[in-house]
Scaffold this active site. Sequence first.
Site, PDB file in Angstrom:
ATOM      1  N   HIS A   1      -6.171  -1.056   3.363  1.00 34.13           N
ATOM      2  CA  HIS A   1      -5.107  -1.897   3.859  1.00 34.13           C
ATOM      3  C   HIS A   1      -4.646  -1.445   5.238  1.00 34.13           C
ATOM      4  CE1 HIS A   1      -4.483  -2.635  -0.460  1.00 34.13           C
ATOM      5  NE2 HIS A   1      -4.257  -1.198  -0.803  1.00 34.13           N
TER       6      HIS A   1
ATOM      7  N   HIS B   1      -4.776  -6.165  -3.666  1.00 40.07           N
ATOM      8  CA  HIS B   1      -6.015  -5.601  -4.150  1.00 40.07           C
ATOM      9  C   HIS B   1      -6.769  -6.645  -4.634  1.00 40.07           C
ATOM     10  CE1 HIS B   1      -3.094  -2.416  -4.474  1.00 40.07           C
ATOM     11  NE2 HIS B   1      -4.244  -1.666  -3.951  1.00 40.07           N
TER      12      HIS B   1
END
Lengths: 330, 330
Positions: free
Chosen positions: A56, A218
């Site tokens: 991320h 995700h």
Amino acid sequence: MKMLINVPESVVPDALRGMAAAHPELTVDVEHRVVVRRDAPVAGKVGLVSGGGSGHEPLHGGFVGYGMLDAACPGEVFTSPVPDQMVRAAAAVDSGKGVLFVVKNYTGDVLNFNMAAELAEDEGVQVASVLVNDDVAVTDSTFTAGRRGTGATLFVEKIAGAAAEEGAPLERVEALARRVNEASRSFGVALAACTTPAKGSPTFDLPAGELELGVGIHGEPGRERRAMMTSGEIADFAVDAVLTDLRPGGPVLLLVNGAGGTPLLELYGFTAEVHRVLGERGVPVARTLVGNYVTSLDMAGASVTLCRADEEILRLWDAPVQTPGLRWGR
Amino acid sequence: MKMLINVPESVVPDALRGMAAAHPELTVDVEHRVVVRRDAPVAGKVGLVSGGGSGHEPLHGGFVGYGMLDAACPGEVFTSPVPDQMVRAAAAVDSGKGVLFVVKNYTGDVLNFNMAAELAEDEGVQVASVLVNDDVAVTDSTFTAGRRGTGATLFVEKIAGAAAEEGAPLERVEALARRVNEASRSFGVALAACTTPAKGSPTFDLPAGELELGVGIHGEPGRERRAMMTSGEIADFAVDAVLTDLRPGGPVLLLVNGAGGTPLLELYGFTAEVHRVLGERGVPVARTLVGNYVTSLDMAGASVTLCRADEEILRLWDAPVQTPGLRWGR
């Protein structure tokens, strides 16, 4: 799927070696996977610690520095870090004023940060925790009970970090972090899936000509799949999904966040549409941040995060910050 | 190929509307496609103007602001802006101290900036130009006679911008920009091609399992194609290609630049390898910048740019900068 890596197993430590090389203002413990401000612990200051699965970036390691996080704990890609990392981070940044854990609401992260809080308390560090759960797309998902934590994490880390830098005590930093989370909502869309190094192929299957509305960071499923929409139509859908849940009643902070694989040229075009919709809904935008901040590797797509902004939140948002991923005003 | 856009024809003006919405510190003329510092012209200051095809964001529009560019002229995607844009930009930023055009070496850009320089001079604006041609991969290419201008553009704009902000006269800003270009070399690799909105499919064909060594920022062919290499092998190849051409003899500035589609996690891992190779070759790295700065839409890959850094260059590199794409120290 080709990647700029050595072997999948070393992606996280390799990246940490790179962070250490590029950022002498950080202390990067590659072996134990903890990124810390070099000047930690800062005397008289509450320590802010966050962490989560890698993939991320710049979240969270890229948000370590003056005015934001004191330390970050990166897990494997899309996998929670372990309590040992968090305990080390807490010990490294505690000046005696206590530590706040900023935890995105994923089952593994929550369990491990809870365990770490207990262990750190045993070692004499006062710990408070705040859960970030801003994603309005779904109430439960693949990796969560309750709402997922996404873009609002940046708002929480920046604003609570500014308060901590000013010397606010732990209870106030914690209350403020909680308030920012409660004032924030997000909604994301995916146009193409991401590929994790370990798997080497897309993490989910998104047919040509379709997009996923309400996707998680995700690639977790969202609300629905639809035939591909224009930037303007996506902005309508995403902003309305957020505003159904959050009644701003005043100015907002806006984050137009790229999932990683969508060019900045497209993100700015999408920003224009998001501003158009907010204007039509009568929501004034006090500040806008556009870019790849809470990413999902190479996923194509974007998310919209709004935060109700009162005077205190605006002042702390504007306060100086100096991190690899976010910096201004000093 | 799905994109977060309305229609391909409006991608550039849509993005400019988004820049205007997100950055009140800029004046964005969407109709004439010029991005200008809101406080321009700054009294007593040389004006810096650059521009080029869109698709390389944040370059150039994202580098407009205190300490860097005074104005930028975005063309259509991968297409030169026109002289009218450059003349407007020059007029908007000239305080009477003259204007420097920073031009990447592509045939269309060179022709149009040359024509614009003549037109602006006719209107009483003193104009100097510096050509950026740092790419060591090939001597001529699809869009250039001579070397292509790539990552060094960021070094030239930052360092000349800092000098201009300090009040240096046009001859000195021009000489410095030329010196930075001559002290800089780049080499890029592509793992996957980019897709332009107008074409909607990859701009070049890169077979699975191969990479392009020495690619240009529009996907122009490089030196050779090879079977996929590791991050460490790519770093060896790219750094050696640069060092064959540039003998630093002292510290360097390093830019590890993402092509747009490669995750930051991978860019940091690659940075570790680039530092390793530079260490093995005895080249000290004074500063490292890692991220997506001179992009090629969603192309996967990265480039390495080195600039020989003397004390003046280091000081101007560290000087405050406040732009959407690059900011620190104020």
